[in-house]
Design an enzyme around this catalytic site. Structure first.
Site, PDB file in Angstrom:
ATOM      1  N   LYS A 138       1.924  -8.094   8.250  1.00 52.13           N
ATOM      2  CA  LYS A 138       2.853  -7.025   7.907  1.00 52.13           C
ATOM      3  C   LYS A 138       3.206  -6.148   9.095  1.00 52.13           C
ATOM      4  CE  LYS A 138      -0.140  -3.802   6.823  1.00 52.13           C
ATOM      5  NZ  LYS A 138      -0.439  -2.413   6.764  1.00 52.13           N
ATOM      6  N   THR A 139       2.236  -5.845   9.944  1.00 53.05           N
ATOM      7  CA  THR A 139       2.541  -5.021  11.114  1.00 53.05           C
ATOM      8  C   THR A 139       3.515  -5.758  12.021  1.00 53.05           C
ATOM      9  OG1 THR A 139       0.285  -4.211  10.986  1.00 53.05           O
ATOM     10  CG2 THR A 139       1.518  -3.644  12.948  1.00 53.05           C
ATOM     11  N   ASP A 184       4.835   2.421   6.180  1.00 47.75           N
ATOM     12  CA  ASP A 184       3.719   1.479   6.147  1.00 47.75           C
ATOM     13  C   ASP A 184       2.746   1.900   5.040  1.00 47.75           C
ATOM     14  OD1 ASP A 184       2.060  -0.554   6.937  1.00 47.75           O
ATOM     15  OD2 ASP A 184       1.141   0.573   8.578  1.00 47.75           O
ATOM     16  N   GLU A 185       1.998   0.979   4.497  1.00 47.93           N
ATOM     17  CA  GLU A 185       0.977   1.281   3.473  1.00 47.93           C
ATOM     18  C   GLU A 185       1.563   2.158   2.361  1.00 47.93           C
ATOM     19  OE1 GLU A 185      -1.968  -0.081   3.656  1.00 47.93           O
ATOM     20  OE2 GLU A 185      -2.707  -0.136   5.707  1.00 47.93           O
ATOM     21  N   GLN A 233      -4.266  -3.355  -2.438  1.00 47.45           N
ATOM     22  CA  GLN A 233      -5.078  -2.636  -1.460  1.00 47.45           C
ATOM     23  C   GLN A 233      -4.976  -1.127  -1.626  1.00 47.45           C
ATOM     24  OE1 GLN A 233      -5.490  -4.257   2.633  1.00 47.45           O
ATOM     25  NE2 GLN A 233      -3.852  -5.625   2.028  1.00 47.45           N
ATOM     26  N   ARG A 237     -11.346  -8.701   4.870  1.00 48.01           N
ATOM     27  CA  ARG A 237     -11.513  -8.332   6.288  1.00 48.01           C
ATOM     28  C   ARG A 237     -12.036  -9.500   7.090  1.00 48.01           C
ATOM     29  NH1 ARG A 237      -7.898  -5.588   6.338  1.00 48.01           N
ATOM     30  NH2 ARG A 237      -7.695  -6.283   4.202  1.00 48.01           N
TER      31      ARG A 237
END
Length: 751
Positions: free
Chosen positions: A44-45, A230-231, A261, A627
């Site tokens: 995504k980044t 973002d997020e 998330q 993770r």
DNA sequence: CGCTGATGACCCCAG
DNA sequence: GTCATCAGCG
């Protein structure tokens, strides 16, 4: 640089070909609202940075783009990656956190709101706590009956929902709300009188400016024609409205998030913001990034299976082209020390056998308190580690003290800092004297600090206290004069530490703690000199007004308030990383240990009562699992010391939710009551060298790098594996000798 | 005023 | 178990 030149340049100068088709579509979709649902590890980044590069390549000016993040870490990473793609072409682009963006806006616009001044200071959580305690005291409320924390969090909650004092008061129902309402009113007045904003005010007041002054809003709408968030699943209502206002004119709003998330509900984040995005913007383009590039197939399967138990979620399934990878190991420990030994033994083994750097490992836990046992174990066996949570640098006592001095010098109207340092180091100014000063200031309508100028007129003070207050006043006035001359922050800090006797105080103390404090102050001084070196660039960047007094000091204080963690995440350092599952969000590690997988700990006992909270815990579990890139260990202890009491605990219900067939369950040797039965079959009973035993095996699986022990050949290391299951051919090096063995017949143990 | 010992609360945490 | 807070005394 001219646009023409840009267009003539290679079509793929921004490497859009490096994206998969969906990623590329997300990066190239230019106008109108777009919602990108991006699963864990789906790049995504990458998409966000390529999108920014692509917009600029299309001729959008960098200063017309605003990218909002939650953390400095995310902002920094995105900035760096955009920088790599664009070089100096990105000049003027805003990539920053919600809070720094709003502070930048408020430094320009806040004076539109009656009585607010641009030179506001920002109160952190402990300043807030001090203030709320004062409020409760004024209201004559026993802070044993009503916890100040609870009141503060209720106020914060209200602000996150954009509820003003008046809104709150109008709908306060019960006794507690009534108290909160009264406290909120006083609290807000105190902030105002101190010329201070808390973190929630930063967002709320920006929204207020936009709502009350449409021309100001228009200016920023025109400026930020393209907005990226973002997020997005972590936005609270205030942030949601802020974004909605800013994007209201052009509607070029790109939000990226993952409802799975969302783990910050407890601090006001509202998943509904992402679930409702399509309702708010009916013309939304929806894209789902479902290919995971991070984890092995088995890790991903485990993550998917767990999170699918949640009822309230957007439907998506992550998949990967990565290999299946190794089984997920579940370790049942007798207690938390056993668990810690398991972790340290594993790390030792993998580091010896595979040459894994310590850097490859992360230990994740639900609560900070769990880190201690592991820390102690690592210290004992000499594994380098670094803890990425716990006390922040700026929250340490000595750092808060020097910061309070600096804040007072910058803004002497500020009473919280005043109260903090007026008697540090000890000057013999006690509670009694201080109360008299406050009383006098109130009567005369003065700020406390200014009241000290008239110390002779303050009734009831003893001569000793008077003299102390006088010299304190003179000291600070002298510091102020220096600051106004534009002295470097480092020199000012040095002077304060010396002239107040702070350094002498710590030196005299001479304890280990005092020495640690001195070291922290040195660290602080290196931060100030870092700032002094390039404060000009910083001031330009934040657009702090030049005409203001003490710009240099103000810039420093602002940086400190907005950059919470200087214990910056350092990827290069070769140390095992310890952190909470929450702070691990957004990071990845080759090998992850999630410890304390016990009901009551994780899920936390206070979140098992209703589905809403339980689902948030489950999402946290999903975050923890995802993770891991290569290998995941989950451990739980049968007994654990909690708050000084030994507690029996059961394995986390999340472990039960994992799919069979990809798990390797290991039990601590200390747990098997019947040692005699442990030797039934050599092939099916495995002993690990930390005294643990594999009690349940799908098929024994050997992987390259495994240390093994063979019945006749002794110890060795697996060099290669071909084929699968019982028929697999395993190549092992025994002291000098290379042997090829068939898994089914090999009398061999993993060790 | 300031030290000492008893008492009770204790998650996750960006900015 | 550990930290913060507060009453009570020198």
């Amino acid at each position: 640089m001219s646009r023409v030149w840009r267009k003539e340049y290679n079509e793929d100068m921004y490497h859009l070909n490096e994206l998969n088709p969906v990623q590329r579509e997300a990066a190239e979709y230019k106008d109108g609202p777009i919602l990108i649902l991006a699963g864990a590890g789906s790049g995504k980044t990458r998409v966000l940075t390529y999108r920014i590069a692509h917009l600029i390549a299309q001729g959008i000016e960098p200063w017309n783009i605003l990218a909002l993040t939650f953390t400095n870490r995310a902002a920094k990473e995105m900035k760096e990656r955009v920088g790599t793609l664009l070089g100096s072409e990105g000049q003027g682009l805003w990539v920053s956190t919600f809070h720094s963006s709003c502070v930048r806006i408020l430094r320009r616009e806040i004076s539109a709101l009656n009585g607010y001044s641009r030179s506001f200071v920002i109160y952190d959580s402990s300043d807030q706590m001090t203030l709320i305690k004062e409020c409760l005291k004024e209201l004559d409320i026993d802070d044993k009956k009503i916890a100040p924390r609870a009141v503060l969090s209720a106020i914060s909650d209200a602000k996150n929902k954009l509820k003003t004092v008046e809104n709150f008061d109008a709908q306060a129902g019960d006794y507690f709300q009534d108290i909160v309402s009264k406290a909120y009113k006083i609290y807000q007045k105190k902030l105002f009188n101190n010329n201070a904003l808390d973190f929630d005010d930063i967002i709320m007041l920006t929204v207020r400016v936009f709502r009350e002054f449409p021309d100001v809003l228009k200016h920023y709408q025109e400026r930020f024609k393209y907005i990226l968030v973002d997020e997005y699943q972590d936005t609270n209502h205030a942030q949601y409205i802020l974004v909605k206002l800013l994007a209201g004119l052009y509607r070029n709003l790109c939000v990226v998030g993952d409802d799975d998330q969302s783990v910050y509900g407890w601090r006001g984040a509202d998943v509904q913001n992402i679930l409702d995005f399509e309702r708010d913007y009916p013309e939304t383009k929806l894209l789902k990034l479902e290919q995971n590039y991070r984890s092995t197939g088995k890790i991903l399967k485990a993550a998917n299976t767990v999170v699918c138990q949640n009822a309230n979620r957007k439907d998506k399934v992550l998949w990967t082209e990565n290999s299946e990878g190794e089984d997920i190991e579940i370790y049942k420990a007798s207690n938390e020390h056993d668990e810690a030994r398991f972790v340290s033994n594993k790390i030792r083994d993998l580091s010896d056998a595979e040459g894994r750097p310590y850097n490859d490992f992360a230990i994740l836990y639900r609560t900070n308190a769990q880190s201690r046992v592991i820390e102690e174990q690592f210290m004992k066996v000499g594994i380098p580690y670094r803890i990425y949570s716990g006390q922040k640098f700026y929250e340490r006592m000595e750092v808060k003290d020097i910061l309070a001095y600096l804040k007072l010098v910058y803004n002497s109207a500020e009473s919280v800092s005043f109260t903090r340092v007026v008697n540090i180091p000890k000057r013999g100014i006690g509670k009694g004297s201080l109360e008299k000063v406050f009383e006098y200031a109130e009567e005369q309508g003065l700020k406390v600090f200014d009241a000290l100028a008239e110390v002779e007129h303050i009734p009831g003070l003893q001569t000793k206290a008077k003299r102390s207050l006088e010299s304190f006043y003179n000291l600070v006035v002298e510091f102020k004069a220096k600051a106004e001359e534009g002295i470097a922050v480092t020199d000012l800090t040095d002077k304060i530490l010396a002239d107040t006797g702070y350094i002498t105080m710590l030196r005299t103390e001479g304890t280990i703690e005092a020495n640690a404090r001195l070291e922290n102050l040195n660290e602080f001084l290196s931060l100030t000199s870092e700032y002094d070196k390039n404060f000009e660039a910083y001031l330009e960047d934040t657009e702090i007004k030049e005409e203001q007094n003490m710009v240099i000091l103000g810039g420093f204080l602002e940086q400190v308030s907005l950059v919470a963690d200087i214990d910056n995440y350092d990827e290069v350092e070769d140390a095992v990383k310890l952190m909470t599952m929450h702070s691990a969000k957004g990071l990845e590690f080759p090998i992850v240990f999630a410890v304390g997988m016990e009901d009551g700990i994780f899920p936390s006992s206070r979140n098992t009562l209703d589905d809403l909270h339980l689902e948030e815990e489950r999402r946290l579990c999903y975050v923890a699992i995802t993770r891991a890139k290569e290998k995941l260990y989950l451990s739980h202890a049968c007994q654990r010391m909690v708050y000084g009491h030994i507690q029996d605990s059961l394995a986390s219900r999340f472990l039960e939710e994992l799919p069979e067939g990809i798990l390797l369950k290991i039990e601590s040797k200390a747990l098997s009551s019947n040692f005699a039965s442990a030797g039934t079959s050599y092939q099916n009973k495995k002993w690990l060298d930390n005294g643990s035993e594999i009690v349940k095996l799908g098929s024994v699986k050997f992987t390259v790098g495994d240390k093994v022990e063979h019945m006749t050949f002794g110890r060795g290391i697996v060099m290669a594996v071909s084929g699968e299951g019982k028929q697999a051919e395993i190549t092992v090096v025994f002291s000098g000798e290379i042997k090829k063995l068939i898994a089914e017949y090999a009398k061999m143990l993993k060790i």
